[in-house]
Design an enzyme around this catalytic site. Structure first.
Site, PDB file in Angstrom:
ATOM      1  N   ASP A 101       0.857  -1.187   0.000  1.00  0.00           N
ATOM      2  CA  ASP A 101       0.000   0.000   0.000  1.00  0.00           C
ATOM      3  C   ASP A 101       0.894   1.238   0.000  1.00  0.00           C
ATOM      4  O   ASP A 101       2.074   1.165   0.358  1.00  0.00           O
ATOM      5  CB  ASP A 101      -0.917   0.029   1.235  1.00  0.00           C
ATOM      6  N   SER A 102       0.301   2.365  -0.386  1.00  0.00           N
ATOM      7  CA  SER A 102       1.046   3.622  -0.323  1.00  0.00           C
ATOM      8  C   SER A 102       1.424   3.947   1.124  1.00  0.00           C
ATOM      9  O   SER A 102       2.384   4.673   1.356  1.00  0.00           O
ATOM     10  CB  SER A 102       0.174   4.744  -0.891  1.00  0.00           C
ATOM     11  N   TYR A 106      -0.829   8.615  -2.365  1.00  0.00           N
ATOM     12  CA  TYR A 106      -0.765   8.474  -3.820  1.00  0.00           C
ATOM     13  C   TYR A 106      -2.007   9.108  -4.495  1.00  0.00           C
ATOM     14  O   TYR A 106      -2.009   9.320  -5.696  1.00  0.00           O
ATOM     15  CB  TYR A 106      -0.762   6.995  -4.220  1.00  0.00           C
ATOM     16  N   GLY A 107      -3.054   9.318  -3.679  1.00  0.00           N
ATOM     17  CA  GLY A 107      -4.389   9.638  -4.206  1.00  0.00           C
ATOM     18  C   GLY A 107      -4.472  10.776  -5.206  1.00  0.00           C
ATOM     19  O   GLY A 107      -5.301  10.751  -6.103  1.00  0.00           O
ATOM     20  N   CYS A 115      -4.054  -1.402  -2.449  1.00  0.00           N
ATOM     21  CA  CYS A 115      -4.214   0.043  -2.590  1.00  0.00           C
ATOM     22  C   CYS A 115      -5.036   0.248  -3.854  1.00  0.00           C
ATOM     23  O   CYS A 115      -4.637  -0.190  -4.942  1.00  0.00           O
ATOM     24  CB  CYS A 115      -2.836   0.696  -2.735  1.00  0.00           C
ATOM     25  N   ASN A 116      -6.182   0.893  -3.710  1.00  0.00           N
ATOM     26  CA  ASN A 116      -7.049   1.104  -4.864  1.00  0.00           C
ATOM     27  C   ASN A 116      -6.398   2.029  -5.886  1.00  0.00           C
ATOM     28  O   ASN A 116      -6.541   1.836  -7.091  1.00  0.00           O
ATOM     29  CB  ASN A 116      -8.379   1.698  -4.426  1.00  0.00           C
ATOM     30  N   THR A 117      -5.691   3.037  -5.388  1.00  0.00           N
ATOM     31  CA  THR A 117      -5.094   4.012  -6.295  1.00  0.00           C
ATOM     32  C   THR A 117      -4.046   3.327  -7.178  1.00  0.00           C
ATOM     33  O   THR A 117      -4.026   3.521  -8.400  1.00  0.00           O
ATOM     34  CB  THR A 117      -4.473   5.172  -5.485  1.00  0.00           C
ATOM     35  N   GLU A 176      -4.432   9.473   8.149  1.00  0.00           N
ATOM     36  CA  GLU A 176      -2.971   9.455   8.307  1.00  0.00           C
ATOM     37  C   GLU A 176      -2.524  10.369   9.448  1.00  0.00           C
ATOM     38  O   GLU A 176      -1.513  10.124  10.086  1.00  0.00           O
ATOM     39  CB  GLU A 176      -2.287   9.893   6.991  1.00  0.00           C
ATOM     40  N   CYS A 192     -11.250   2.575  -0.752  1.00  0.00           N
ATOM     41  CA  CYS A 192      -9.915   3.020  -0.364  1.00  0.00           C
ATOM     42  C   CYS A 192      -9.611   2.288   0.931  1.00  0.00           C
ATOM     43  O   CYS A 192     -10.453   2.245   1.835  1.00  0.00           O
ATOM     44  CB  CYS A 192      -9.884   4.525  -0.152  1.00  0.00           C
ATOM     45  N   THR A 193      -8.422   1.701   0.976  1.00  0.00           N
ATOM     46  CA  THR A 193      -8.140   0.814   2.108  1.00  0.00           C
ATOM     47  C   THR A 193      -7.897   1.572   3.419  1.00  0.00           C
ATOM     48  O   THR A 193      -7.767   0.957   4.466  1.00  0.00           O
ATOM     49  CB  THR A 193      -6.947  -0.099   1.765  1.00  0.00           C
ATOM     50  N   HIS A 194      -7.844   2.883   3.359  1.00  0.00           N
ATOM     51  CA  HIS A 194      -7.762   3.682   4.596  1.00  0.00           C
ATOM     52  C   HIS A 194      -9.135   3.853   5.256  1.00  0.00           C
ATOM     53  O   HIS A 194      -9.223   4.121   6.447  1.00  0.00           O
ATOM     54  CB  HIS A 194      -7.251   5.091   4.297  1.00  0.00           C
TER      55      HIS A 194
END
Ligand code: DGL
Length: 274
Positions: free
Chosen positions: A11-12, A43-44, A74-76, A159, A193-195
């Site tokens: 992931d980012s 990365y978004g 990571c979807n992005t 974050e 989004c994995t966040h």
């Protein structure tokens, strides 16, 4: 014959840990190696070229760690880099290795949850502007109406540990209102989004009654289980000693302080330079 190695999860930053957590629950027997590119996250909002370049660098690192299978949690990165890596880079760089993303497994399932045939996708700017979700969903559920809303403030809130603050409420309420103005019949909302699973409780407070809120962890874990059963040539390359290793491109200390809330248990990470 290649030596066996861990399954790579990328992931980012921290978000992929929400996916790894579910993968480990479903498939505890394997070894896993996680890399968060925290030094260059988020990365978004980055361009295709940049997300592709960063992701490819990370994939090369996973391959140097003996991984035969890497999951882009990571979807992005899945939206902006995966296809090129699968079609252009892998055949030349490592034809026996595989890189999988999180968009395909989710879009294969999403239609099963909706009765109104209207679904909402909440994601980063990059994922929304790539149109990957509408394009992929169309292949499996052409009857579905797909509405998207970019939530660019949500990753920074998570974050920066502000995800339980009043500030988080403001942005969550605003984005949820926006998506229901676009599609009032939506009965499934996907956290693409994995966040975002960290914001789940707050999101639920703002959702209309009867709307199903989906996050990707379990879906991706089930799909990986199925993949490994169907691809024994890859499964045979995955080592099974229940070892978990964590790496970050930024400070290991910061990573350890933040990561537990995503993964659900304490983590001891190492720093790497790419
Ligand atoms: N977790 C990443 C995703 O699923 C996004 C975070 C970022 O913007 O770097 O899209």
């Amino acid at each position: 014959m290649q030596t066996q190695g861990p399954i790579g999860v990328f992931d980012s930053g921290y978000g992929g840990l929400t996916v790894l957590k579910e993968i480990v629950k479903t498939l505890p027997q394997y070894d896993y190696i996680y890399l968060g590119d925290n030094a260059r996250a988020p990365y978004g909002n980055r361009s295709y070229e940049t997300v592709y370049r960063y992701t490819l660098e990370c994939i090369r690192w996973f391959f140097s760690q003996n991984c035969s299978l890497v999951i882009l949690a990571c979807n992005t990165a899945s939206a902006k880099a995966l296809r090129t890596i699968q079609q252009k880079d892998l055949p030349v760089m490592a034809p026996d290795k595989r890189v999988l993303g999180v968009i395909r497994p989710t879009t294969e399932m999403i239609g099963k949850y909706s009765e109104t045939k209207s679904v909402g996708i909440l994601a980063t700017n990059g994922t929304v502007s790539s149109n990957s979700y509408p394009i992929e969903i169309e292949k499996f559920f052409p009857e579905l109406k797909v509405y998207q809303e970019a939530c660019p403030m949500w990753v920074p809130l998570v974050e920066n540990n502000e995800y339980q603050s009043h500030g988080a409420d403001f942005f969550i309420k605003k984005n949820i209102k926006n998506i229901f103005e676009k599609g009032e019949n939506i009965d499934v909302i996907l956290l693409a989004c994995t966040h975002y699973p960290l914001l789940k409780e707050k999101i639920e407070e703002h959702l209309p009654v009867g709307v199903t809120l989906l996050s990707q962890g379990e879906i991706v874990a089930d799909s990986l289980k199925d993949y490994l059963q169907r691809h024994t040539e890859i499964e045979n390359q995955c080592s099974k000693n229940k070892r978990r290793l964590f790496y970050t491109t930024d400070s290991a200390e910061d990573f350890n302080n933040h990561a537990a809330k995503f993964f659900g248990e304490k983590i001891s990470a190492n720093h790497i330079d790419l």
